[in-house]
Design a protein around this motif. Structure first.
Motif, PDB file in Angstrom:
ATOM      1  N   VAL A   4       0.839  -1.196   0.000  1.00  0.00           N
ATOM      2  CA  VAL A   4       0.000   0.000   0.000  1.00  0.00           C
ATOM      3  C   VAL A   4       0.876   1.249   0.000  1.00  0.00           C
ATOM      4  O   VAL A   4       1.828   1.364   0.773  1.00  0.00           O
ATOM      5  CB  VAL A   4      -0.923   0.004   1.226  1.00  0.00           C
ATOM      6  N   SER A   5       0.547   2.183  -0.876  1.00  0.00           N
ATOM      7  CA  SER A   5       1.270   3.452  -0.965  1.00  0.00           C
ATOM      8  C   SER A   5       0.430   4.560  -0.333  1.00  0.00           C
ATOM      9  O   SER A   5      -0.722   4.777  -0.720  1.00  0.00           O
ATOM     10  CB  SER A   5       1.579   3.797  -2.428  1.00  0.00           C
ATOM     11  N   VAL A   6       1.004   5.249   0.651  1.00  0.00           N
ATOM     12  CA  VAL A   6       0.321   6.330   1.343  1.00  0.00           C
ATOM     13  C   VAL A   6       1.116   7.614   1.140  1.00  0.00           C
ATOM     14  O   VAL A   6       2.314   7.641   1.421  1.00  0.00           O
ATOM     15  CB  VAL A   6       0.177   6.036   2.852  1.00  0.00           C
ATOM     16  N   PRO A   7       0.514   8.682   0.629  1.00  0.00           N
ATOM     17  CA  PRO A   7       1.250   9.942   0.432  1.00  0.00           C
ATOM     18  C   PRO A   7       1.837  10.459   1.735  1.00  0.00           C
ATOM     19  O   PRO A   7       1.187  10.401   2.792  1.00  0.00           O
ATOM     20  CB  PRO A   7       0.170  10.889  -0.114  1.00  0.00           C
ATOM     21  N   PRO A   8       3.079  10.973   1.703  1.00  0.00           N
ATOM     22  CA  PRO A   8       3.729  11.429   2.943  1.00  0.00           C
ATOM     23  C   PRO A   8       2.957  12.534   3.662  1.00  0.00           C
ATOM     24  O   PRO A   8       2.927  12.579   4.895  1.00  0.00           O
ATOM     25  CB  PRO A   8       5.099  11.917   2.467  1.00  0.00           C
ATOM     26  N   VAL A  23      -5.224   4.153   6.047  1.00  0.00           N
ATOM     27  CA  VAL A  23      -5.348   3.150   4.987  1.00  0.00           C
ATOM     28  C   VAL A  23      -6.799   2.686   4.856  1.00  0.00           C
ATOM     29  O   VAL A  23      -7.326   2.518   3.745  1.00  0.00           O
ATOM     30  CB  VAL A  23      -4.415   1.957   5.281  1.00  0.00           C
ATOM     31  N   THR A  24      -7.478   2.510   5.979  1.00  0.00           N
ATOM     32  CA  THR A  24      -8.876   2.086   5.955  1.00  0.00           C
ATOM     33  C   THR A  24      -9.761   3.130   5.284  1.00  0.00           C
ATOM     34  O   THR A  24     -10.591   2.801   4.416  1.00  0.00           O
ATOM     35  CB  THR A  24      -9.367   1.830   7.390  1.00  0.00           C
ATOM     36  N   PHE A  25      -9.596   4.401   5.644  1.00  0.00           N
ATOM     37  CA  PHE A  25     -10.403   5.455   5.048  1.00  0.00           C
ATOM     38  C   PHE A  25     -10.114   5.606   3.557  1.00  0.00           C
ATOM     39  O   PHE A  25     -11.031   5.835   2.758  1.00  0.00           O
ATOM     40  CB  PHE A  25     -10.168   6.779   5.772  1.00  0.00           C
TER      41      PHE A  25
END
Length: 377
Positions: free
Chosen positions: A321-325, A352-354
């Motif tokens: 999973v990629s999450v923006p910083p 991540v859930t949202f």
């Protein structure tokens, strides 16, 4: 016959028609009484909606600790299921419930083994540090006294330290007991949730109409899949940070290098705050070997974090999973404001859930855009 003619004449007279017109007009949409009733109805609806939303927000705020604990239990259940799936791949004869039990026993065994291995050496180094630390602290205080801001910091620390010891000890004991109780609840709830997740998923999907239950189950599956991917990526990053920290401190000759590496591995789960807290014991141990060693140890921790940010995390996020910083930073700050340290700890999986719910429910279902996910990949 005369009555019929009389009634017909009265209905056809101009006065009767005018009276009837005025009577019908008074009952139309411009009737002041009807306008007043409609306005009051709308006001009551708005006031009732605002009150319901306010009560809901107040309830969420009052039960924030319970919500955090519940989500932590779900996250722990996802972790147990992921580890249990590894046992099932090793041997297809292992039932899922037995695999989950083995996963829990494995985690408890690793934590217990680490404590038993590290406790004697930590106690030894702590006694050495306590005997040598006062001289180093006095030296640091003398250097800080030479500056105005340093003098202010020292006065502030001394004023806080002069607080009643009994009240501070009571607060520490209460906090420790609260952490232990919450940890026990999290472990038990997560374990039972991992044993039979379908029981809870089926109960959740029954809250939706029959035609939407299958889609609700798919969304829950997507959320679980994304959380498992994030946990895998986080574990790889934490493992890399722990190994690099252990190797760097061992090359510098810092005692308890392995223990400090494991501690860094564990605390790296907490965004932003964890790496800073993990560096404190290493820097304190470096005090025993002089100020230059403190600088080298600080550079080791700083270098490891840079490697994690610019090398490990980008490589891991290509597969997970990629999450923006920016969202990571804002999520950690919001989680800290709402839930303190527990909120900061679960800020990332909550984010991540949202993100998954927005992708599945809004972008795909509401907007009908099923190509954005493939394009992002």
């Amino acid at each position: 016959m005369l009555d019929f003619i009389r009634n017909t004449f009265q209905a056809a007279s101009p006065a009767a028609r005018t009276s009837s017109a005025h009577s019908n007009a008074s009952k139309g949409p411009f009737d002041p009484k009807q306008q007043s009733d409609g306005f009051m109805t709308r006001v009551l609806i708005v006031v009732g909606t605002v009150l319901c939303v306010g009560l809901l927000l107040w309830f969420l705020w009052a039960s924030i600790s319970i919500l955090l604990l519940s989500f932590g239990s779900v996250l722990f259940a996802v972790l147990l299921r992921a580890i249990g799936r590894i046992f099932c791949r090793i041997s297809s004869k292992i039932p899922q419930k037995l695999a989950v039990t083995l996963a829990l026993l494995l985690l408890i065994g690793l934590i217990t083994g680490f404590v038993m291995l590290a406790a004697p050496r930590i106690s030894e180094q702590a006694s050495t540090l306590s005997s040598n630390l006062p001289a180093a602290v006095n030296k640091i205080e003398s250097q800080l006294e030479e500056t105005q801001w340093g003098h202010y910091i020292i006065d502030k620390v001394r004023s806080d330290a002069s607080a009643p010891n009994l009240s501070r000890m009571t607060g520490y004991v209460g906090s420790f007991l609260g952490i232990v109780a919450n940890t026990v609840v999290l472990l038990i709830a997560g374990f039972f949730l991992a044993l039979d997740p379908n029981l809870y998923v089926n109960g959740f999907t029954r809250l939706f109409p029959i035609a939407r239950r299958q889609r609700a189950r798919e969304v829950v599956g997507c959320v679980v899949q994304q959380l498992e991917g994030w946990l895998l990526g986080q574990f790889i990053a934490m493992l890399a940070v722990g190994i690099l920290t252990w190797a760097g401190l061992m090359l510098l000759g810092i005692p308890l290098a392995l223990v400090l590496g494991v501690l860094t591995f564990i605390l790296d789960f907490v965004p932003f705050i964890g790496p800073i807290v993990a560096a404190v014991p290493g820097v304190l141990l470096a005090v025993l070997q002089g100020p230059e060693m403190m600088l080298y140890v600080g550079l080791v921790y700083l270098g490891v974090q840079q490697v994690e940010s610019y090398v490990v995390v980008p490589l891991v996020q290509q597969r997970t999973v990629s999450v923006p910083p920016v969202l990571v930073l804002l999520g950690a700050l919001l989680g800290g404001v709402l839930g303190g340290l527990p909120g900061t700890i679960i800020a990332m999986p909550t984010l991540v859930t949202f993100m998954t719910l927005i992708q599945e429910l809004y972008i795909k279902d509401a907007l009908g855009d099923h190509q954005s996910t493939d394009e992002d990949k």
